[in-house]
Design a protein around this motif. Structure first.
Motif, PDB file in Angstrom:
ATOM      1  N   LEU A   1      40.654  47.930  30.076  1.00 24.77           N
ATOM      2  CA  LEU A   1      41.108  48.994  30.981  1.00 24.77           C
ATOM      3  C   LEU A   1      42.457  48.661  31.608  1.00 24.77           C
ATOM      4  O   LEU A   1      42.696  48.894  32.789  1.00 24.77           O
ATOM      5  CB  LEU A   1      40.054  49.267  32.061  1.00 24.77           C
ATOM      6  CG  LEU A   1      38.665  49.656  31.518  1.00 24.77           C
ATOM      7  CD1 LEU A   1      37.663  49.755  32.659  1.00 24.77           C
ATOM      8  CD2 LEU A   1      38.734  50.958  30.745  1.00 24.77           C
ATOM      9  N   GLY A   2      43.324  48.077  30.783  1.00 27.25           N
ATOM     10  CA  GLY A   2      44.686  47.790  31.215  1.00 27.25           C
ATOM     11  C   GLY A   2      44.872  46.520  32.001  1.00 27.25           C
ATOM     12  O   GLY A   2      45.995  46.195  32.400  1.00 27.25           O
ATOM     13  N   GLN A   3      43.797  45.760  32.207  1.00 20.64           N
ATOM     14  CA  GLN A   3      43.876  44.526  32.990  1.00 20.64           C
ATOM     15  C   GLN A   3      43.588  43.305  32.119  1.00 20.64           C
ATOM     16  O   GLN A   3      42.632  43.313  31.341  1.00 20.64           O
ATOM     17  CB  GLN A   3      42.870  44.565  34.146  1.00 20.64           C
ATOM     18  CG  GLN A   3      43.131  45.635  35.178  1.00 20.64           C
ATOM     19  CD  GLN A   3      44.342  45.335  36.050  1.00 20.64           C
ATOM     20  OE1 GLN A   3      44.761  44.197  36.192  1.00 20.64           O
ATOM     21  NE2 GLN A   3      44.913  46.371  36.639  1.00 20.64           N
ATOM     22  N   GLU A   4      44.409  42.295  32.263  1.00 17.68           N
ATOM     23  CA  GLU A   4      44.160  41.030  31.569  1.00 17.68           C
ATOM     24  C   GLU A   4      43.052  40.275  32.297  1.00 17.68           C
ATOM     25  O   GLU A   4      43.153  40.016  33.496  1.00 17.68           O
ATOM     26  CB  GLU A   4      45.435  40.186  31.536  1.00 17.68           C
ATOM     27  CG  GLU A   4      45.233  38.786  30.959  1.00 17.68           C
ATOM     28  CD  GLU A   4      44.740  38.805  29.520  1.00 17.68           C
ATOM     29  OE1 GLU A   4      43.657  38.211  29.260  1.00 17.68           O
ATOM     30  OE2 GLU A   4      45.427  39.421  28.672  1.00 17.68           O
ATOM     31  N   LEU A   5      41.978  39.940  31.560  1.00 20.53           N
ATOM     32  CA  LEU A   5      40.845  39.268  32.182  1.00 20.53           C
ATOM     33  C   LEU A   5      41.014  37.753  32.252  1.00 20.53           C
ATOM     34  O   LEU A   5      40.450  37.119  33.148  1.00 20.53           O
ATOM     35  CB  LEU A   5      39.552  39.588  31.419  1.00 20.53           C
ATOM     36  CG  LEU A   5      39.104  41.051  31.408  1.00 20.53           C
ATOM     37  CD1 LEU A   5      37.688  41.162  30.862  1.00 20.53           C
ATOM     38  CD2 LEU A   5      39.190  41.674  32.792  1.00 20.53           C
ATOM     39  N   ARG A   6      41.772  37.192  31.347  1.00 23.72           N
ATOM     40  CA  ARG A   6      41.955  35.736  31.410  1.00 23.72           C
ATOM     41  C   ARG A   6      42.768  35.369  32.649  1.00 23.72           C
ATOM     42  O   ARG A   6      43.885  35.831  32.847  1.00 23.72           O
ATOM     43  CB  ARG A   6      42.661  35.219  30.157  1.00 23.72           C
ATOM     44  CG  ARG A   6      42.762  33.701  30.122  1.00 23.72           C
ATOM     45  CD  ARG A   6      43.440  33.201  28.868  1.00 23.72           C
ATOM     46  NE  ARG A   6      43.566  31.755  28.871  1.00 23.72           N
ATOM     47  CZ  ARG A   6      44.229  31.053  27.959  1.00 23.72           C
ATOM     48  NH1 ARG A   6      44.820  31.681  26.937  1.00 23.72           N
ATOM     49  NH2 ARG A   6      44.300  29.738  28.043  1.00 23.72           N
ATOM     50  N   GLY A   7      42.177  34.579  33.500  1.00 22.24           N
ATOM     51  CA  GLY A   7      42.843  34.159  34.718  1.00 22.24           C
ATOM     52  C   GLY A   7      42.882  35.217  35.806  1.00 22.24           C
ATOM     53  O   GLY A   7      43.576  35.043  36.817  1.00 22.24           O
ATOM     54  N   ALA A   8      42.132  36.303  35.628  1.00 27.67           N
ATOM     55  CA  ALA A   8      42.163  37.394  36.612  1.00 27.67           C
ATOM     56  C   ALA A   8      41.530  36.960  37.926  1.00 27.67           C
ATOM     57  O   ALA A   8      40.601  36.147  37.967  1.00 27.67           O
ATOM     58  CB  ALA A   8      41.428  38.614  36.066  1.00 27.67           C
ATOM     59  N   GLN A   9      42.023  37.515  39.017  1.00 30.52           N
ATOM     60  CA  GLN A   9      41.489  37.245  40.342  1.00 30.52           C
ATOM     61  C   GLN A   9      40.127  37.937  40.507  1.00 30.52           C
ATOM     62  O   GLN A   9      39.852  38.953  39.866  1.00 30.52           O
ATOM     63  CB  GLN A   9      42.447  37.751  41.414  1.00 30.52           C
ATOM     64  CG  GLN A   9      43.790  37.036  41.413  1.00 30.52           C
ATOM     65  CD  GLN A   9      43.633  35.556  41.725  1.00 30.52           C
ATOM     66  OE1 GLN A   9      42.952  35.180  42.676  1.00 30.52           O
ATOM     67  NE2 GLN A   9      44.269  34.720  40.910  1.00 30.52           N
ATOM     68  N   PRO A  10      39.279  37.400  41.379  1.00 31.10           N
ATOM     69  CA  PRO A  10      37.946  37.996  41.581  1.00 31.10           C
ATOM     70  C   PRO A  10      37.978  39.480  41.908  1.00 31.10           C
ATOM     71  O   PRO A  10      37.150  40.239  41.411  1.00 31.10           O
ATOM     72  CB  PRO A  10      37.379  37.176  42.758  1.00 31.10           C
ATOM     73  CG  PRO A  10      38.045  35.844  42.635  1.00 31.10           C
ATOM     74  CD  PRO A  10      39.434  36.138  42.144  1.00 31.10           C
TER      75      PRO A  10
END
Length: 245
Positions: free
Chosen positions: A85-94
């Protein structure tokens, strides 16, 4: 299985114009540490486009559920890039992960309904994460969604008063009531007989297409392959496309 309505050139143009719901590039995943570390996903690359219904097949233990938990932001991405959904999950903030989870619907083999809550109350739970809805609005939406899955006369029933197929319909209503952009389904028909299983996936397909959401469904049931736009197959942690029938 339905053929694609677009030729390859048109499909490529569409993919370039619309951001994918999911884009995985070089995703690897491991369990354990040290000498016990074991790789379970190998160089996963794929794209899910808006509105697609994609089935994920493969033997038990091949990594399908692990991949689903990564896509649902329920497990941390270790290597590679995974955009949902357009967001990078690797290293994403909580906070980012929480926002992603709010836009994803989950349907599992075990319906995971709370026995102490009615069908409507179970569905309403999915709306509690969304601000701005009054209790009355949430109840109305829950009842409308239950009506959409054919349970308008079971709104106030508890799970123990419902059949297996009806429980799974409640689970579908709960997953779709907030109009998610992505639905992840992990063998939703496995505990159902063939008639109930077919009814459940047909209902999922109908509602998802009405809402315009994307579905990725893990299944071992070859009888439902015809609902899919595409089939992906996983074997020993590696992903491959299956040819369209």
């Amino acid at each position: 299985m339905r053929p694609f309505l677009l030729d390859q050139a048109a499909l490529a143009s569409t993919q370039n114009a619309v951001e994918p719901v999911v884009k995985a590039e070089g995703v690897n995943h491991y369990f354990g540490e040290g000498s016990l570390r074991k790789q379970v996903l190998f160089d996963i690359n794929f794209v899910l486009q808006p509105g697609e219904i994609v089935l994920l097949t493969g033997p038990s233990g091949s990594g399908k559920t692990t991949l689903l938990t990564l896509l649902g932001a329920l497990r941390s991405v270790q290597e590679g890039s995974l955009r949902v959904l357009g967001q990078e999950l690797r290293g994403a903030q909580p906070n980012t992960l929480i926002q992603i989870r709010r836009q994803v619907g989950y349907i599992f083999q075990a319906h995971n309904l709370l026995r102490s809550l009615t069908a409507a109350q179970n569905v309403r739970m999915a709306l509690e994460l969304h601000n701005g809805l009054s209790a009355q609005e949430a109840q109305e939406r829950a009842e409308a969604m239950l009506a959409a899955v054919g349970l308008e006369d079971r709104v106030h029933y508890y799970p123990e008063q419902l059949s297996g197929g009806q429980k799974q319909r409640v689970a579908i209503a709960r997953a779709l009531v907030s109009h998610p952009k992505l639905v992840l389904a992990d063998e939703p028909t496995a505990a159902l007989d063939s008639k109930s299983g077919r009814e459940v996936v047909t209902l999922m397909e109908k509602l998802a297409r009405e809402q315009g959401c994307t579905i990725l469904m893990v299944t071992h049931d070859n009888r439902i392959l015809d609902i899919a736009d595409r089939v992906l197959h996983m074997e020993d942690g590696r992903l491959e496309s299956q040819p369209l029938a």
